[in-house]
Design a protein around this motif. Structure first.
Motif, PDB file in Angstrom:
ATOM      1  N   THR A 175      -4.946  -5.070 -10.636  1.00 23.99           N
ATOM      2  CA  THR A 175      -3.746  -4.236 -10.610  1.00 23.99           C
ATOM      3  C   THR A 175      -4.116  -2.764 -10.793  1.00 23.99           C
ATOM      4  N   ILE A 176      -4.988  -2.479 -11.748  1.00 22.21           N
ATOM      5  CA  ILE A 176      -5.454  -1.100 -11.966  1.00 22.21           C
ATOM      6  C   ILE A 176      -6.083  -0.565 -10.685  1.00 22.21           C
ATOM      7  N   MET A 177      -6.982  -1.357 -10.121  1.00 22.13           N
ATOM      8  CA  MET A 177      -7.736  -0.906  -8.956  1.00 22.13           C
ATOM      9  C   MET A 177      -6.840  -0.707  -7.735  1.00 22.13           C
ATOM     10  N   ILE A 178      -5.863  -1.579  -7.542  1.00 20.79           N
ATOM     11  CA  ILE A 178      -4.944  -1.436  -6.410  1.00 20.79           C
ATOM     12  C   ILE A 178      -4.084  -0.186  -6.587  1.00 20.79           C
ATOM     13  N   ASP A 179      -3.616   0.065  -7.801  1.00 21.05           N
ATOM     14  CA  ASP A 179      -2.823   1.272  -8.042  1.00 21.05           C
ATOM     15  C   ASP A 179      -3.650   2.526  -7.796  1.00 21.05           C
ATOM     16  N   LEU A 180      -4.917   2.517  -8.224  1.00 15.85           N
ATOM     17  CA  LEU A 180      -5.781   3.672  -7.970  1.00 15.85           C
ATOM     18  C   LEU A 180      -6.045   3.833  -6.475  1.00 15.85           C
ATOM     19  N   ALA A 181      -6.147   2.724  -5.758  1.00 14.48           N
ATOM     20  CA  ALA A 181      -6.356   2.783  -4.309  1.00 14.48           C
ATOM     21  C   ALA A 181      -5.124   3.375  -3.619  1.00 14.48           C
ATOM     22  N   LYS A 182      -3.943   3.019  -4.086  1.00 15.72           N
ATOM     23  CA  LYS A 182      -2.707   3.555  -3.500  1.00 15.72           C
ATOM     24  C   LYS A 182      -2.625   5.065  -3.679  1.00 15.72           C
TER      25      LYS A 182
END
Length: 139
Positions: free
Chosen positions: A12-19
């Motif tokens: 979740t952290i990584m996907i939010d940072l990717a967004k």
């Protein structure tokens, strides 16, 4: 194999940072708030992600975290291995009969294949898809 909250929330952290890639640092507080998660728990997950070189921390009033590489260069497998350890389906596979060993190895390889082929860019842009399409089965 069961992915714990460490793996799920880390992703979740990584996907939010990717967004938000390219927009500057993102605070864990904002990620926690957007996803209704514990900021303290996310802080515990950020440390191994940072130590593994997947994210960078930026200090200061407008600090937070950014991805260390392009989202397409980081896979779900990278994140899960950092937080969950090696991907194993069955413990003590050596004691199994050859046919069972082959099955467990095929399952392990299939899971690894999906995790290693799926990058953060795909996951960050996946929300626009219809979730029903992902589970369409034809008999």
């Amino acid at each position: 194999m069961k992915i714990s909250t460490k793996g799920r929330y880390g992703l979740t952290i990584m996907i939010d940072l990717a967004k938000k890639h390219g927009e500057g640092p993102t605070s864990l507080k904002s990620i926690a708030k957007e996803n209704n998660l514990s900021e303290h728990y996310l802080e515990q997950l950020a440390s191994p992600l940072r130590n593994a070189g997947l994210i960078k921390s930026i200090r200061g009033a407008y600090g937070g975290y950014i991805l260390s590489r392009e989202p397409r260069e980081i896979t779900a497998g990278d994140v899960i291995r950092v937080l969950e350890g090696p991907l194993t389906i069955v413990e003590g596979i050596e004691a199994e009969k050859p046919a069972q060993q082959a099955l467990w190895l095929q399952i392990r390889d299939a899971v690894k294949g999906v995790l290693d082929k799926t990058n953060l860019d795909e996951l960050a842009n996946h929300e626009n898809d219809d979730p029903q399409d992902a589970y369409m089965f034809y008999i």
